[in-house]
Design a protein around this motif. Structure first.
Motif, PDB file in Angstrom:
ATOM      1  N   LEU A  26     104.646  52.259  80.066  1.00 42.13           N
ATOM      2  CA  LEU A  26     103.810  51.083  80.308  1.00 42.13           C
ATOM      3  C   LEU A  26     102.645  51.224  79.337  1.00 42.13           C
ATOM      4  O   LEU A  26     101.915  52.227  79.387  1.00 42.13           O
ATOM      5  CB  LEU A  26     103.313  51.062  81.760  1.00 42.13           C
ATOM      6  CG  LEU A  26     102.504  49.843  82.190  1.00 42.13           C
ATOM      7  CD1 LEU A  26     103.326  48.564  82.079  1.00 42.13           C
ATOM      8  CD2 LEU A  26     102.016  50.020  83.628  1.00 42.13           C
ATOM      9  N   VAL A  28      99.628  48.993  76.776  1.00 42.20           N
ATOM     10  CA  VAL A  28      98.967  47.753  76.373  1.00 42.20           C
ATOM     11  C   VAL A  28      98.188  48.039  75.086  1.00 42.20           C
ATOM     12  O   VAL A  28      97.576  49.111  74.945  1.00 42.20           O
ATOM     13  CB  VAL A  28      98.034  47.251  77.504  1.00 42.20           C
ATOM     14  CG1 VAL A  28      97.156  46.102  77.044  1.00 42.20           C
ATOM     15  CG2 VAL A  28      98.869  46.837  78.722  1.00 42.20           C
ATOM     16  N   ARG A  34      92.100  46.283  79.936  1.00 44.12           N
ATOM     17  CA  ARG A  34      91.155  45.878  80.992  1.00 44.12           C
ATOM     18  C   ARG A  34      91.145  44.364  81.161  1.00 44.12           C
ATOM     19  O   ARG A  34      90.131  43.773  81.486  1.00 44.12           O
ATOM     20  CB  ARG A  34      89.732  46.386  80.717  1.00 44.12           C
ATOM     21  CG  ARG A  34      89.609  47.887  80.501  1.00 44.12           C
ATOM     22  CD  ARG A  34      90.038  48.752  81.651  1.00 44.12           C
ATOM     23  NE  ARG A  34      89.152  48.756  82.795  1.00 44.12           N
ATOM     24  CZ  ARG A  34      88.197  49.665  82.990  1.00 44.12           C
ATOM     25  NH1 ARG A  34      88.005  50.621  82.119  1.00 44.12           N
ATOM     26  NH2 ARG A  34      87.461  49.623  84.085  1.00 44.12           N
ATOM     27  N   GLY A  36      94.031  42.962  82.753  1.00 41.71           N
ATOM     28  CA  GLY A  36      95.050  42.727  83.773  1.00 41.71           C
ATOM     29  C   GLY A  36      96.480  42.675  83.259  1.00 41.71           C
ATOM     30  O   GLY A  36      97.410  42.398  84.022  1.00 41.71           O
ATOM     31  N   GLY A  39      98.685  45.393  84.792  1.00 41.67           N
ATOM     32  CA  GLY A  39      98.876  45.059  86.204  1.00 41.67           C
ATOM     33  C   GLY A  39      99.983  44.029  86.387  1.00 41.67           C
ATOM     34  O   GLY A  39     100.830  44.152  87.270  1.00 41.67           O
ATOM     35  N   ASN A  65      95.513  62.054  81.203  1.00 41.30           N
ATOM     36  CA  ASN A  65      95.462  60.607  80.923  1.00 41.30           C
ATOM     37  C   ASN A  65      94.677  59.885  82.032  1.00 41.30           C
ATOM     38  O   ASN A  65      95.253  59.192  82.877  1.00 41.30           O
ATOM     39  CB  ASN A  65      96.882  60.055  80.792  1.00 41.30           C
ATOM     40  CG  ASN A  65      96.904  58.635  80.255  1.00 41.30           C
ATOM     41  OD1 ASN A  65      95.880  57.974  80.178  1.00 41.30           O
ATOM     42  ND2 ASN A  65      98.090  58.172  79.894  1.00 41.30           N
TER      43      ASN A  65
HETATM   44  C1  LIG Z   1      97.030  52.561  81.369  1.00 44.56           C
HETATM   45  C2  LIG Z   1      97.136  51.190  80.686  1.00 44.56           C
HETATM   46  C3  LIG Z   1      98.614  50.788  80.619  1.00 44.56           C
HETATM   47  C4  LIG Z   1      96.330  50.169  81.507  1.00 44.56           C
HETATM   48  O1  LIG Z   1      96.483  48.890  80.884  1.00 44.56           O
HETATM   49  P1  LIG Z   1      95.436  47.675  81.152  1.00 44.56           P
HETATM   50  O2  LIG Z   1      96.122  46.417  80.696  1.00 44.56           O
HETATM   51  O3  LIG Z   1      94.134  48.015  80.568  1.00 44.56           O
HETATM   52  O4  LIG Z   1      95.319  47.692  82.738  1.00 44.56           O
HETATM   53  P2  LIG Z   1      94.841  46.475  83.664  1.00 44.56           P
HETATM   54  O5  LIG Z   1      93.836  45.665  82.908  1.00 44.56           O
HETATM   55  O6  LIG Z   1      95.998  45.783  84.252  1.00 44.56           O
HETATM   56  O7  LIG Z   1      94.145  47.278  84.857  1.00 44.56           O
HETATM   57  C5  LIG Z   1      92.890  47.797  84.639  1.00 44.56           C
HETATM   58  C6  LIG Z   1      92.547  48.648  85.866  1.00 44.56           C
HETATM   59  O8  LIG Z   1      93.109  49.959  85.710  1.00 44.56           O
HETATM   60  C7  LIG Z   1      92.065  50.929  85.890  1.00 44.56           C
HETATM   61  N1  LIG Z   1      91.673  51.400  84.557  1.00 44.56           N
HETATM   62  C8  LIG Z   1      92.297  51.131  83.384  1.00 44.56           C
HETATM   63  N2  LIG Z   1      91.663  51.753  82.359  1.00 44.56           N
HETATM   64  C9  LIG Z   1      90.646  52.441  82.913  1.00 44.56           C
HETATM   65  C10 LIG Z   1      89.636  53.298  82.377  1.00 44.56           C
HETATM   66  N3  LIG Z   1      89.567  53.554  81.049  1.00 44.56           N
HETATM   67  N4  LIG Z   1      88.725  53.834  83.225  1.00 44.56           N
HETATM   68  C11 LIG Z   1      88.784  53.580  84.551  1.00 44.56           C
HETATM   69  N5  LIG Z   1      89.721  52.765  85.121  1.00 44.56           N
HETATM   70  C12 LIG Z   1      90.637  52.215  84.310  1.00 44.56           C
HETATM   71  C13 LIG Z   1      90.924  50.173  86.563  1.00 44.56           C
HETATM   72  O9  LIG Z   1      91.201  50.108  87.954  1.00 44.56           O
HETATM   73  C14 LIG Z   1      91.067  48.793  85.935  1.00 44.56           C
HETATM   74  O10 LIG Z   1      90.506  47.766  86.713  1.00 44.56           O
HETATM   75  P3  LIG Z   1      89.098  47.140  86.257  1.00 44.56           P
HETATM   76  O11 LIG Z   1      89.260  46.756  84.808  1.00 44.56           O
HETATM   77  O12 LIG Z   1      88.931  45.975  87.176  1.00 44.56           O
HETATM   78  O13 LIG Z   1      88.125  48.252  86.473  1.00 44.56           O
HETATM   79  C15 LIG Z   1      96.532  51.238  79.260  1.00 44.56           C
HETATM   80  O14 LIG Z   1      95.285  51.904  79.324  1.00 44.56           O
HETATM   81  C16 LIG Z   1      97.405  51.923  78.219  1.00 44.56           C
HETATM   82  O15 LIG Z   1      98.250  51.267  77.577  1.00 44.56           O
HETATM   83  N6  LIG Z   1      97.230  53.223  77.999  1.00 44.56           N
HETATM   84  C17 LIG Z   1      98.021  53.943  76.978  1.00 44.56           C
HETATM   85  C18 LIG Z   1      99.468  54.107  77.416  1.00 44.56           C
HETATM   86  C19 LIG Z   1      99.556  54.877  78.709  1.00 44.56           C
HETATM   87  O16 LIG Z   1      98.873  55.871  78.888  1.00 44.56           O
HETATM   88  N7  LIG Z   1     100.446  54.402  79.615  1.00 44.56           N
HETATM   89  C20 LIG Z   1     100.602  54.996  80.935  1.00 44.56           C
HETATM   90  C21 LIG Z   1     101.513  56.147  80.953  1.00 44.56           C
HETATM   91  S1  LIG Z   1     103.200  55.612  81.090  1.00 44.56           S
END
Ligand SMILES: CC(C)(COP(=O)(O)OP(=O)(O)OC[C@H]1O[C@@H](n2cnc3c(N)ncnc32)[C@H](O)[C@@H]1OP(=O)(O)O)[C@@H](O)C(=O)NCCC(=O)NCCS
Length: 102
Positions: A26, A28, A34, A36, A39, A65
């Motif tokens: 997963l 982004v 941040r 959604g 999500g 992570n």
């Molecule tokens: C983990 C990941 C998929 C989240 O993607 P995203 O689109 O930013 O997530 P969403 O916007 O749907 O959700 C954000 C929520 O997740 C949590 N979150 C995400 N990043 C965060 C951070 N850096 N610090 C704290 N909380 C965090 C929070 O609850 C946040 O909600 P908020 O923005 O209202 O505080 C993204 O950071 C990513 O691609 N990371 C690199 C790849 C990875 O590590 N994948 C997971 C392992 S398989």
């Protein structure tokens, strides 16, 4: 997959094994986090998993992570164990996380 204006903002990959939905990937685009997107991708995977009769979701995440761990915790996943040396290249540990769908 999540797209906007002809570009890929994020993608997810999961598989179903009997009653388990396993999240494999997963991710982004850094500039689109941040908002959604992950999500929504996770919700889509879970909806597809439910249609196939899965009862719970499992995934591994690197123990370093923080953002992914926070993300999964915010989506109802709990830590259920450690897989030592799970990542072959670095020998890093994985945290095993689970969410029940019942
Ligand atoms: C983990 C990941 C998929 C989240 O993607 P995203 O689109 O930013 O997530 P969403 O916007 O749907 O959700 C954000 C929520 O997740 C949590 N979150 C995400 N990043 C965060 C951070 N850096 N610090 C704290 N909380 C965090 C929070 O609850 C946040 O909600 P908020 O923005 O209202 O505080 C993204 O950071 C990513 O691609 N990371 C690199 C790849 C990875 O590590 N994948 C997971 C392992 S398989």
């Amino acid at each position: 997959m999540a797209e906007s204006a002809g570009r890929i903002d994020g993608f997810g990959l999961s598989w179903v094994v009997t009653d388990e939905l396993h999240i494999m990937k997963l991710a982004v685009d850094e500039g689109r986090r941040r908002q959604g997107i992950a999500g929504r991708l996770l919700d889509d995977s879970i909806a597809a998993g439910r249609m196939r009769g899965t009862n719970y979701v499992l995934l591994e995440v690197r123990d370093t992570n923080e953002e992914a761990i926070r993300f999964y915790e915010a989506h109802g996943f709990r830590h259920i164990g450690i897989r030592p040396g799970y990542y072959a290249e670095t020998r890093e540990d994985a945290i095993l996380m689970r969410k029940d769908l019942a």
